[in-house]
Design a protein around this motif. Structure first.
Motif, PDB file in Angstrom:
ATOM      1  N   ASN A 129       0.571  -1.190  -0.033  1.00 12.83           N
ATOM      2  CA  ASN A 129      -0.050  -0.058   0.159  1.00 12.83           C
ATOM      3  C   ASN A 129       0.976   1.410   0.167  1.00 12.83           C
ATOM      4  O   ASN A 129       0.634   2.149   0.654  1.00 12.83           O
ATOM      5  CB  ASN A 129      -0.913  -0.003   1.153  1.00 12.83           C
ATOM      6  CG  ASN A 129      -2.131   1.012   1.213  1.00 12.83           C
ATOM      7  OD1 ASN A 129      -2.601   0.877  -0.082  1.00 12.83           O
ATOM      8  ND2 ASN A 129      -2.694   1.594   2.007  1.00 12.83           N
ATOM      9  N   ASP A 132       2.493   6.431  -4.509  1.00  4.48           N
ATOM     10  CA  ASP A 132       1.820   7.758  -4.833  1.00  4.48           C
ATOM     11  C   ASP A 132       0.722   7.701  -5.796  1.00  4.48           C
ATOM     12  O   ASP A 132       0.653   6.864  -6.616  1.00  4.48           O
ATOM     13  CB  ASP A 132       2.659   8.635  -5.629  1.00  4.48           C
ATOM     14  CG  ASP A 132       3.809   8.827  -4.425  1.00  4.48           C
ATOM     15  OD1 ASP A 132       3.649   8.592  -3.029  1.00  4.48           O
ATOM     16  OD2 ASP A 132       5.060   9.431  -4.775  1.00  4.48           O
ATOM     17  N   THR A 134      -2.364   7.014  -5.241  1.00  2.00           N
ATOM     18  CA  THR A 134      -3.599   6.193  -4.676  1.00  2.00           C
ATOM     19  C   THR A 134      -3.626   5.975  -3.097  1.00  2.00           C
ATOM     20  O   THR A 134      -2.396   5.838  -2.562  1.00  2.00           O
ATOM     21  CB  THR A 134      -3.680   4.819  -5.113  1.00  2.00           C
ATOM     22  OG1 THR A 134      -4.939   4.132  -4.925  1.00  2.00           O
ATOM     23  CG2 THR A 134      -2.409   3.945  -4.997  1.00  2.00           C
ATOM     24  N   GLU A 135      -4.689   6.179  -2.579  1.00  2.00           N
ATOM     25  CA  GLU A 135      -4.765   5.791  -0.981  1.00  2.00           C
ATOM     26  C   GLU A 135      -4.596   4.407  -0.947  1.00  2.00           C
ATOM     27  O   GLU A 135      -4.545   3.903   0.277  1.00  2.00           O
ATOM     28  CB  GLU A 135      -5.906   6.461  -0.562  1.00  2.00           C
ATOM     29  CG  GLU A 135      -5.909   7.720  -0.332  1.00  2.00           C
ATOM     30  CD  GLU A 135      -7.099   8.769   0.023  1.00  2.00           C
ATOM     31  OE1 GLU A 135      -7.751   8.162   0.982  1.00  2.00           O
ATOM     32  OE2 GLU A 135      -7.879   9.340  -0.610  1.00  2.00           O
ATOM     33  N   TYR A 136      -5.057   3.421  -1.735  1.00  2.00           N
ATOM     34  CA  TYR A 136      -5.115   2.182  -1.750  1.00  2.00           C
ATOM     35  C   TYR A 136      -4.656   1.292  -2.885  1.00  2.00           C
ATOM     36  O   TYR A 136      -4.961   1.407  -4.045  1.00  2.00           O
ATOM     37  CB  TYR A 136      -6.740   1.592  -1.840  1.00  2.00           C
ATOM     38  CG  TYR A 136      -7.013   0.228  -1.208  1.00  2.00           C
ATOM     39  CD1 TYR A 136      -6.587   0.066  -0.083  1.00  2.00           C
ATOM     40  CD2 TYR A 136      -7.153  -0.903  -2.241  1.00  2.00           C
ATOM     41  CE1 TYR A 136      -6.862  -1.660   0.451  1.00  2.00           C
ATOM     42  CE2 TYR A 136      -7.332  -2.189  -1.871  1.00  2.00           C
ATOM     43  CZ  TYR A 136      -7.185  -2.338  -0.436  1.00  2.00           C
ATOM     44  OH  TYR A 136      -7.154  -3.593  -0.193  1.00  2.00           O
ATOM     45  N   GLN A 287      -7.501   5.273  -6.064  1.00  2.00           N
ATOM     46  CA  GLN A 287      -8.466   5.720  -5.225  1.00  2.00           C
ATOM     47  C   GLN A 287      -8.108   7.056  -4.473  1.00  2.00           C
ATOM     48  O   GLN A 287      -7.117   6.669  -3.568  1.00  2.00           O
ATOM     49  CB  GLN A 287      -9.115   4.576  -4.157  1.00  2.00           C
ATOM     50  CG  GLN A 287     -10.066   4.913  -3.334  1.00  2.00           C
ATOM     51  CD  GLN A 287     -10.403   4.240  -2.043  1.00  2.00           C
ATOM     52  OE1 GLN A 287     -10.051   3.176  -2.084  1.00  2.00           O
ATOM     53  NE2 GLN A 287     -10.835   4.821  -0.915  1.00  2.00           N
ATOM     54  N   ILE A 288      -8.812   7.971  -4.580  1.00  2.00           N
ATOM     55  CA  ILE A 288      -8.400   9.303  -3.986  1.00  2.00           C
ATOM     56  C   ILE A 288      -9.790   9.858  -3.358  1.00  2.00           C
ATOM     57  O   ILE A 288     -10.483  10.224  -4.303  1.00  2.00           O
ATOM     58  CB  ILE A 288      -7.740  10.378  -4.933  1.00  2.00           C
ATOM     59  CG1 ILE A 288      -6.327   9.478  -5.554  1.00  2.00           C
ATOM     60  CG2 ILE A 288      -7.426  11.555  -4.098  1.00  2.00           C
ATOM     61  CD1 ILE A 288      -5.607  10.745  -6.571  1.00  2.00           C
ATOM     62  N   TYR A 303       0.213  13.544  -4.977  1.00  2.00           N
ATOM     63  CA  TYR A 303      -0.609  12.818  -4.127  1.00  2.00           C
ATOM     64  C   TYR A 303      -0.167  11.554  -3.423  1.00  2.00           C
ATOM     65  O   TYR A 303      -0.403  10.402  -3.715  1.00  2.00           O
ATOM     66  CB  TYR A 303      -1.815  12.060  -5.003  1.00  2.00           C
ATOM     67  CG  TYR A 303      -2.508  13.068  -5.838  1.00  2.00           C
ATOM     68  CD1 TYR A 303      -3.713  13.795  -5.273  1.00  2.00           C
ATOM     69  CD2 TYR A 303      -2.203  13.530  -6.984  1.00  2.00           C
ATOM     70  CE1 TYR A 303      -4.313  14.769  -5.893  1.00  2.00           C
ATOM     71  CE2 TYR A 303      -2.764  14.767  -7.648  1.00  2.00           C
ATOM     72  CZ  TYR A 303      -3.934  15.234  -7.026  1.00  2.00           C
ATOM     73  OH  TYR A 303      -4.393  16.286  -7.693  1.00  2.00           O
ATOM     74  N   HIS A 304       0.606  11.988  -2.561  1.00  2.00           N
ATOM     75  CA  HIS A 304       1.278  11.095  -1.603  1.00  2.00           C
ATOM     76  C   HIS A 304       0.412  10.591  -0.246  1.00  2.00           C
ATOM     77  O   HIS A 304       0.223  11.898   0.169  1.00  2.00           O
ATOM     78  CB  HIS A 304       2.601  11.519  -1.099  1.00  2.00           C
ATOM     79  CG  HIS A 304       3.586  10.791  -0.345  1.00  2.00           C
ATOM     80  ND1 HIS A 304       3.995   9.419  -0.674  1.00  2.00           N
ATOM     81  CD2 HIS A 304       3.939  10.896   0.799  1.00  2.00           C
ATOM     82  CE1 HIS A 304       4.423   8.914   0.293  1.00  2.00           C
ATOM     83  NE2 HIS A 304       4.554   9.685   1.407  1.00  2.00           N
ATOM     84  N   PHE A 305       0.221   9.626   0.127  1.00  2.00           N
ATOM     85  CA  PHE A 305      -0.452   9.095   1.320  1.00  2.00           C
ATOM     86  C   PHE A 305       0.384   8.598   2.409  1.00  2.00           C
ATOM     87  O   PHE A 305       0.467   7.484   2.290  1.00  2.00           O
ATOM     88  CB  PHE A 305      -1.904   8.604   0.697  1.00  2.00           C
ATOM     89  CG  PHE A 305      -2.692   9.099  -0.092  1.00  2.00           C
ATOM     90  CD1 PHE A 305      -3.498  10.239   0.372  1.00  2.00           C
ATOM     91  CD2 PHE A 305      -2.531   8.899  -1.454  1.00  2.00           C
ATOM     92  CE1 PHE A 305      -4.446  10.929  -0.666  1.00  2.00           C
ATOM     93  CE2 PHE A 305      -3.334   9.622  -2.308  1.00  2.00           C
ATOM     94  CZ  PHE A 305      -4.145  10.688  -2.074  1.00  2.00           C
ATOM     95  N   ASP A 308      -0.978   6.961   8.746  1.00  2.00           N
ATOM     96  CA  ASP A 308      -1.978   7.813   9.409  1.00  2.00           C
ATOM     97  C   ASP A 308      -1.255   7.934  10.836  1.00  2.00           C
ATOM     98  O   ASP A 308      -1.320   6.729  11.515  1.00  2.00           O
ATOM     99  CB  ASP A 308      -3.481   7.047   9.471  1.00  2.00           C
ATOM    100  CG  ASP A 308      -4.205   7.819  10.090  1.00  2.00           C
ATOM    101  OD1 ASP A 308      -3.950   8.547  11.069  1.00  2.00           O
ATOM    102  OD2 ASP A 308      -5.429   7.916   9.762  1.00  2.00           O
TER     103      ASP A 308
END
Ligand SMILES: Nc1ncnc2c1ncn2[C@@H]1O[C@H](COP(=O)(O)OP(=O)(O)OP(=O)(O)O)[C@@H](O)[C@H]1O
Ligand SMILES: O=P(O)(O)OC[C@H]1O[C@](O)(CO)[C@@H](O)[C@@H]1O
Ligand SMILES: [Mg+2]
Length: 320
Positions: A129, A132, A134-136, A287-288, A303-305, A308
């Motif tokens: 996971n 970059d 995508t969150e998924y 998925q964003i 778009y780097h997630f 958490d």
């Protein structure tokens, strides 16, 4: 105009890759395209291993782990000369665009091919996971659930013998598997590459919990943070607690995809083919938020997630 696409899987296999091969193949055929499967990722482009795919070829695979197209880590493909050879082979076979199902490394490979003039599109498929754009990524949910089941079993022994179970999980560069499985399993601590690891602090934390009456604990270590055996040795040497060690290894990567992974694989596949048909390529599907987006490779780092931080804090607050 695109009439024929190629599809390959690259990097570590991930549950849901087969569902993506099926999704890409069937949706592309539905849209009037023909599909060629490339065997063993970028290696297959160099060894010329390809096969036509029709609807029936991808039957009975949606629930299977691994990848029917096989996969590889092809180090030669890092060289521009090799990338040019691969691009020439793609052209020789009249393949107009290539769908790459893989992780961050595979995306760099796709970007390299696009620089050679081949339209490519990436479907994120990696248990880590860590991509970059995508969150998924497909495979992550299955792996977290597999790890959770294993940890729950190990917990029985840890509890019965009053031990500290040290469990090493995958994640060379990222701690998502460790963090999510850790929160779901109620671990005492997770060690991840994104945070400095202090074994002294960990032992203080474990000793304090022990003083508060906690007789057994679970510590989940991402392989990229530290070797599980080093954590085990340190606890053994520096505390009176009794650790045991499990390195989960490849059990984490196999197995049938969860519903989430099979669904995401199908949705990402549809988006990838729709993009190619509308002339959008050199993108990573992802998925964003609530949407399934296509982000150009060059913009993906925006778009780097990251991990958490709230989840990270919560694991340690709830775990005592
Ligand atoms: N910079 C690059 N240029 C060209 N090709 C690359 C590059 N980086 C990686 N690749 C290609 O992609 C392949 C897969 O990369 P990697 O081993 O990093 O796995 P991944 O796709 O990130 O998946 P996972 O992390 O889940 O195993 C490499 O073996 C190589 O063929
Ligand atoms: O032994 P292999 O196949 O190179 O895979 C190991 C690596 O692949 C990953 O599992 C991702 O698939 C990493 O987390 C891990 O370090
Ligand atoms: Mg990777």
């Amino acid at each position: 105009m695109i009439t024929k696409i190629g599809v390959l899987t690259s990097g570590g296999d991930a549950p849901g890759m087969n569902a993506a091969i099926r999704g890409v193949t069937r949706y592309a055929i539905e849209q009037g395209l023909s599909v060629t499967g490339i065997i063993r990722g970028y290696e297959g482009l160099l060894s010329h291993e390809i096969m036509p795919l029709d609807r029936r070829d991808v039957g009975g695979i949606i629930h299977r782990g691994g990848t029917m197209l096989r996969t590889a880590r092809c180090l030669e493909f890092m060289e521009e000369k090799t990338q040019k050879e691969a691009a020439a082979y793609i052209r020789e076979n009249d393949i107009d665009a290539l769908v790459v199902i893989g992780g961050d490394g595979s995306m760099r490979g796709a970007q390299a091919l696009s620089k050679q003039g081949i339209p490519t599109i990436v479907i994120p498929g990696t248990i880590d996971n860590d991509m970059d754009g995508t969150e998924y990524t497909i495979g992550f949910d299955t792996t977290v659930n597999t790890v959770l089941q294993c940890v729950n079993r190990i917990r029985d022994t840890a509890y019965s013998h009053d031990r500290v179970a040290v469990i090493e999980v995958m994640g060379r560069h990222a701690g998502f598997i460790a963090l999510h499985a850790g929160l779901a399993a109620g671990a005492e601590a997770v060690l991840v590459p994104e945070h400095d690891v202090s074994l002294e602090d960990l032992c203080m934390h474990l000793n304090e919990s022990h003083r508060m009456g906690k007789m057994s604990s679970i510590v989940i270590v991402a392989e990229g943070a530290m070797k599980g055996s080093d954590v085990y040795d340190y606890i053994k040497e520096h505390t009176y607690l009794e650790p045991n060690l499990t390195v989960l290894g490849y059990v984490q990567r196999g197995g049938s995809p969860t519903a989430r992974d099979a669904i995401m694989a199908s949705l990402f596949s549809e988006k990838a083919i729709d993009c190619l048909l509308s002339g959008t390529y050199n993108c990573v599907i992802g998925q964003i938020g609530e949407t399934i987006a296509a982000t150009p490779y060059t913009e993906a780092p925006r778009y780097h997630f990251p991990l958490d931080e709230n989840m990270y804090r919560l694991v340690h607050q709830l775990g005592r």
